[in-house]
Design an enzyme around this catalytic site. Sequence first.
Site, PDB file in Angstrom:
ATOM      1  N   HIS A 311       0.846  -1.186   0.000  1.00 12.22           N
ATOM      2  CA  HIS A 311       0.000   0.000   0.000  1.00 12.22           C
ATOM      3  C   HIS A 311       0.876   1.228   0.000  1.00 12.22           C
ATOM      4  O   HIS A 311       1.948   1.221   0.606  1.00 12.22           O
ATOM      5  CB  HIS A 311      -0.908   0.001   1.241  1.00 12.22           C
ATOM      6  CG  HIS A 311      -2.065   0.936   1.108  1.00 12.22           C
ATOM      7  ND1 HIS A 311      -1.985   2.260   1.449  1.00 12.22           N
ATOM      8  CD2 HIS A 311      -3.311   0.728   0.631  1.00 12.22           C
ATOM      9  CE1 HIS A 311      -3.151   2.828   1.199  1.00 12.22           C
ATOM     10  NE2 HIS A 311      -3.970   1.928   0.698  1.00 12.22           N
ATOM     11  N   ASP A 369      -7.885  -5.640   0.370  1.00 17.32           N
ATOM     12  CA  ASP A 369      -8.400  -6.481  -0.707  1.00 17.32           C
ATOM     13  C   ASP A 369      -7.967  -7.932  -0.622  1.00 17.32           C
ATOM     14  O   ASP A 369      -8.474  -8.774  -1.358  1.00 17.32           O
ATOM     15  CB  ASP A 369      -7.962  -5.908  -2.066  1.00 17.32           C
ATOM     16  CG  ASP A 369      -8.677  -4.613  -2.357  1.00 17.32           C
ATOM     17  OD1 ASP A 369      -9.865  -4.544  -2.042  1.00 17.32           O
ATOM     18  OD2 ASP A 369      -8.046  -3.683  -2.871  1.00 17.32           O
TER      19      ASP A 369
END
Length: 435
Positions: A311, A369
């Site tokens: 991320h 996710d």
Amino acid sequence: MNDKAPGSLTVTLEGTNRSATLPLKHGSIGPSVVDIRRLYNDLGVFTFDPGYGATASCESRITYIDGDEGVLLYRGYPIEQLAEKSHFIEVAYLLLNGELPNAQQLAEFDRGVRYHTMIHEQLRRFFDGFRRDAHPMAVMCGVVGAMAAFYHDNLDITDPRQREIAAFRLIAKVPTIAAWAYKYSIGQPFMYPRNDLRYADNFLYMLNAVPTEPWVNNPILSRAMDRILVLHADHEQNASTSTVRLAGSTGANPFACIAAGIAALWGPAHGGANEAVLKMLSEIGHPKNIPAFIAEVKDKNSHTRLMGFGHRVYKNFDPRAKIMKETCHEVLGELGIKNEPLLEMAMELERIALSDEYFISRKLYPNVDFYSGIILKAMGIPTSMFTVLFAVARTVGWISQWKEMIEDPSQRIGRPRQLYTGPTRRDYIALDARP
Ligand code: CMC
């Protein structure tokens, strides 16, 4: 609230006697920022930050992330507390208005959303124009953008009441559009929204019900859906939110701005990652193939990424991933799904990645996710709808950020500068004189 000294940063352009003193600005938490607006006037230079890794594009009071500590706050409230104790409509109110609602405010807000769920019948006909095999995100971009053509009465963005109605319309109608995009793709009749149902339940109803059978709500799926919506509701200045803000900064109407956000969310590096995780897991096929897959990910020439990992901001566990993982076990347990091979493979991938030097040194951890696709699959949601679901949840964040921007008196059009590296001025060459 703010105990930091104002401070400033003085920058000197080497080899000249020119310097600029740039004020520091401090938020309530998080790193301070250098206000560089004078830099060009004082020194004649721009800053260079492709991908905006070090640039605060705006001031915001909505969402805060501490990427090193793995903290996510909506209006100051930790995501873990909201996921456990709140629900999506309350979170939507919080994000839009800044405070948790009292009982009356919540009831009024809930009613406002429920009574905007239907879409214009003519807008319904738009669906017929799409191919049956169109990706539902393509349908979402088109139909949400087309809403501007149907709700002319609330396009004056300078009027707070019209902004509020646009927010209600978007939050309420996006699930209807999303569910219909799915129904269209499988050739089933559209299910009209039911305003007696809570937000997550109504969405599940429109996705799963058929006119010929009674629909039974499953409280486990309902709770899981609500939690997924809460976890995805906002995430500060990510790519799609920044897109919404940039589009909105031109004065574009909110429907057009949200359609732009949906388009940005679609990419596999952003909202498309949950779909990509499942694709990756099924391509790996069996736990025995994991070491070869990890080797491929680590090979610079392969361009393969471990989807659902890494991320831009989190350099620690994404707090949403932790909740997703728990929810995943809960949902599979409650549904009686044992030994789900995809979950087992995901857990094995996570175990290997978290102990592998490549991922450790780059601080790559599972993101939201990584587990959401497995939950959604267990809930019977088709893979192509994963990103759509993300869009339904994020509509609340987008519209909150759009509203905040419009209400900011210092707001002006977003217009980045560039470092030009193309040809310098040259004269046109006639066709017959070119080499
Ligand atoms: N698998 C393998 N290597 C990775 C991954 C990954 N998933 N993510 C980053 N890296 C490596 C990358 O190759 C680079 O290595 P090196 O320094 O040797 O060149 C290093 O880690 C830094 O990567 P980056 O591309 O500079 O990082 P970024 O901040 O630009 O990208 C990201 C962030 C999310 C796009 C990226 O981590 C990624 O592509 N992850 C997979 C897609 C994904 O799961 N996206 C969902 C994000 S969470 C939901 C949302 O907010 O939308």
